[in-house]
Design an enzyme around this catalytic site. Structure first.
Site, PDB file in Angstrom:
ATOM      1  N   LYS A 259       0.842  -1.204   0.000  1.00 18.76           N
ATOM      2  CA  LYS A 259       0.000   0.000   0.000  1.00 18.76           C
ATOM      3  C   LYS A 259       0.877   1.254   0.000  1.00 18.76           C
ATOM      4  O   LYS A 259       2.027   1.196   0.438  1.00 18.76           O
ATOM      5  CB  LYS A 259      -0.850   0.031   1.287  1.00 18.76           C
ATOM      6  CG  LYS A 259      -1.943  -1.009   1.367  1.00 18.76           C
ATOM      7  CD  LYS A 259      -2.671  -0.890   2.698  1.00 18.76           C
ATOM      8  CE  LYS A 259      -3.740  -1.965   2.838  1.00 18.76           C
ATOM      9  NZ  LYS A 259      -4.911  -1.737   1.985  1.00 18.76           N
ATOM     10  N   ARG A 333     -10.367 -11.329   1.838  1.00 21.53           N
ATOM     11  CA  ARG A 333     -11.286 -12.325   1.270  1.00 21.53           C
ATOM     12  C   ARG A 333     -10.686 -13.736   1.322  1.00 21.53           C
ATOM     13  O   ARG A 333     -11.419 -14.718   1.325  1.00 21.53           O
ATOM     14  CB  ARG A 333     -11.694 -11.921  -0.144  1.00 21.53           C
ATOM     15  CG  ARG A 333     -10.569 -11.829  -1.138  1.00 21.53           C
ATOM     16  CD  ARG A 333     -10.912 -10.974  -2.347  1.00 21.53           C
ATOM     17  NE  ARG A 333     -10.906  -9.556  -2.020  1.00 21.53           N
ATOM     18  CZ  ARG A 333     -11.169  -8.589  -2.898  1.00 21.53           C
ATOM     19  NH1 ARG A 333     -11.458  -8.889  -4.160  1.00 21.53           N
ATOM     20  NH2 ARG A 333     -11.143  -7.326  -2.547  1.00 21.53           N
TER      21      ARG A 333
END
Length: 486
Positions: A259, A333
């Protein structure tokens, strides 16, 4: 200190319309409160406050707060109970004024809804300052002369539940590691005889063949934990449970798909899903809700290292499906895929998962509401009705086949962990991915990325991690328990 409410005038007569507690106090001080309010200029607007000193020896400082219209109720446009929201906001503002005066105790006018008043007081005063030498003075709110003590206490428990989630999300990632998160929740549940907490180690996770979860965890030096909580509140311990599943990434660097450094510190709260569902169970236990709840939280860090997932790697989930990891920052996920497969072991009445899953959810709804993707209109209705009462809103999002095709059209594996048109409908393709690991007919996925933190949007929460939608999950569980009784 004392916090009293005043309603907006229906007519422009300039007179102060006090609550019954305000009226009683005004009589006690021989009408001085009303007189002072009329001298102070125009009537108090909603959420605004005035402080008076020296009116009564028991209450050296009195904060009078604007409640808005007296008959405010459910606002169909806003999807919440406006009266309750007005009370939460007004009481929070009043309590903070008393705190600024360094008064250690404040009595609160129930304002016609003691639960909402308690929530406003307890949520409004909360602040994470554990690690600062200079702390704000602690203020204890209590109910002012009212018979509504049961409703007040219920509000305190609801708010303390959300504050627990806020505490866990706000704490630095070196203080709340996967192990420490699990231990903190275990300690909160220790006093309840009808709760069992299992802190599952990496060896157990391996035997469960949770390859997707382990692939994320292996990039960090911190060992993963699978936290499993069993709350047996129903008279019949064999009743089908409600299963809560929460994403528990205690720090998310993005892994190899790193990130940007700006704002990365906020990724200490990427375990917000685990924090809210575990806090909801702590709250359900404190409220003695008559239903069984199971909480599942896969906990790990997502870090870049020589052992971390690489873009293009293929991993195998618990149900045997293979997953191409095209972006290592779409890691939540992967944890949830295995946890959702495991959740099917419990013959659940419903499976509800919560996760700070996608930046796309924040783009879609901002901090106004939690996005809900569900295969069950029954489940949606219960969540929606609960959110109207709590003011912590939910909004239904689509689970179209349109999005499923974008994750199943994958060159190397059964599914890809990102949609093939990467930026289009990112929250929806993430939900479609999770749906590939669900066979239960009542399942809901709550994407809470947009409601993770609060700047100034929710006036009764200070700036920082929000702990949303803990109270909505609790209210939803309470409604489910009433359902089974009826």
């Amino acid at each position: 200190g004392l916090v009293l409410g005043v309603y907006s005038s229906e007519k422009d007569d300039g007179a102060a319309h006090l609550t019954s507690a305000g009226d009683a106090f005004d009589r006690l001080v021989s009408g001085k409160l009303r007189a002072l309010l009329s001298l102070c200029g125009p009537p108090l607007k909603k959420g605004k406050t005035r402080i008076f000193h020296g009116l009564h020896q028991d209450f050296p400082s009195v904060a009078v707060v604007g409640l808005g219209k007296k008959n405010a109720g459910i606002n169909e446009q806003e999807n919440w109970n406006e009266g309750k929201e007005n009370i939460r906001t007004a009481v929070a503002v009043g309590c903070r004024q008393i705190q600024d005066l360094e008064i250690p105790c404040v009595e609160v006018d129930p304002c016609g809804d003691a639960q909402a008043a308690a929530e406003g007081a307890v949520l409004g005063l909360h602040e994470y300052n554990e690690l600062k030498q200079k702390k704000k003075p602690v203020v204890t709110p209590q109910l002012h002369r009212s018979a509504e003590s049961e409703a007040w206490q219920k509000g305190v428990i609801y708010a303390e539940g959300q504050n627990l989630a806020r505490y866990l999300m706000e704490a630095p990632a070196n203080y709340i590691t996967p192990v420490k998160f699990a231990e903190h929740i275990e300690q909160k549940l220790r006093s309840f005889s009808n709760v069992k907490v299992h802190i599952r180690q990496e060896s157990w996770i391996t035997t469960q063949e949770m390859g997707a979860f382990l692939s994320v965890a292996k990039g960090s030096a911190e060992p993963p934990i699978f936290l499993e909580i069993h709350y047996l509140g129903s008279a019949n311990t064999d009743d089908s449970p409600l299963v809560f599943v929460g994403k528990g990434v205690t720090f998310d660097s993005g892994g190899i798909s790193l990130k940007p450094s700006s704002g990365m510190d906020a990724m200490r709260a990427d375990m917000g899903g685990a924090a809210t569902v575990c806090s909801a169970i702590v709250t359900a236990a404190a409220l003695k809700l008559p239903l069984n709840i199971i909480g599942l939280a896969p906990l790990c860090e997502n870090m870049p290292s020589g052992k971390a997932n690489k873009p293009g790697d293929v991993v195998r989930a618990k149900n045997g499906k293979t997953i191409q990891v095209d972006n290592t920052d779409a890691e939540g996920r992967l944890l949830l895929a295995d946890a959702l497969c495991y959740a099917h072991n419990f013959s659940a009445r419903a499976i509800v998962n919560a996760a700070t899953l996608t930046g796309a959810m924040d783009v879609a709804l901002g901090s106004a509401a939690t996005g809900v993707f569900t295969n069950s209109s029954w489940l949606w209705t219960h969540l929606y009705e609960a959110s109207i009462l709590t003011g912590d809103r939910v909004w239904r999002m689509p689970l179209f086949e349109h999005y499923t095709k974008q994750v199943t059209d994958c060159p190397l594996a059964d599914v890809s962990n990102i949609g093939k048109y990467s930026r289009a409908g990112g929250a929806c393709t993430a939900a479609a991915f999770l749906k590939e690991f669900v066979t239960a007919s009542h399942w809901a996925h709550l994407d809470i990325a947009g409601v993770m933190s609060n700047k100034d949007e929710v006036p009764y929460l200070r700036k920082g991690m929000a702990g949303r939608p803990t109270r909505t999950l609790v209210e939803f569980a309470a409604r489910l328990s009433q359902d089974s009784h009826n």
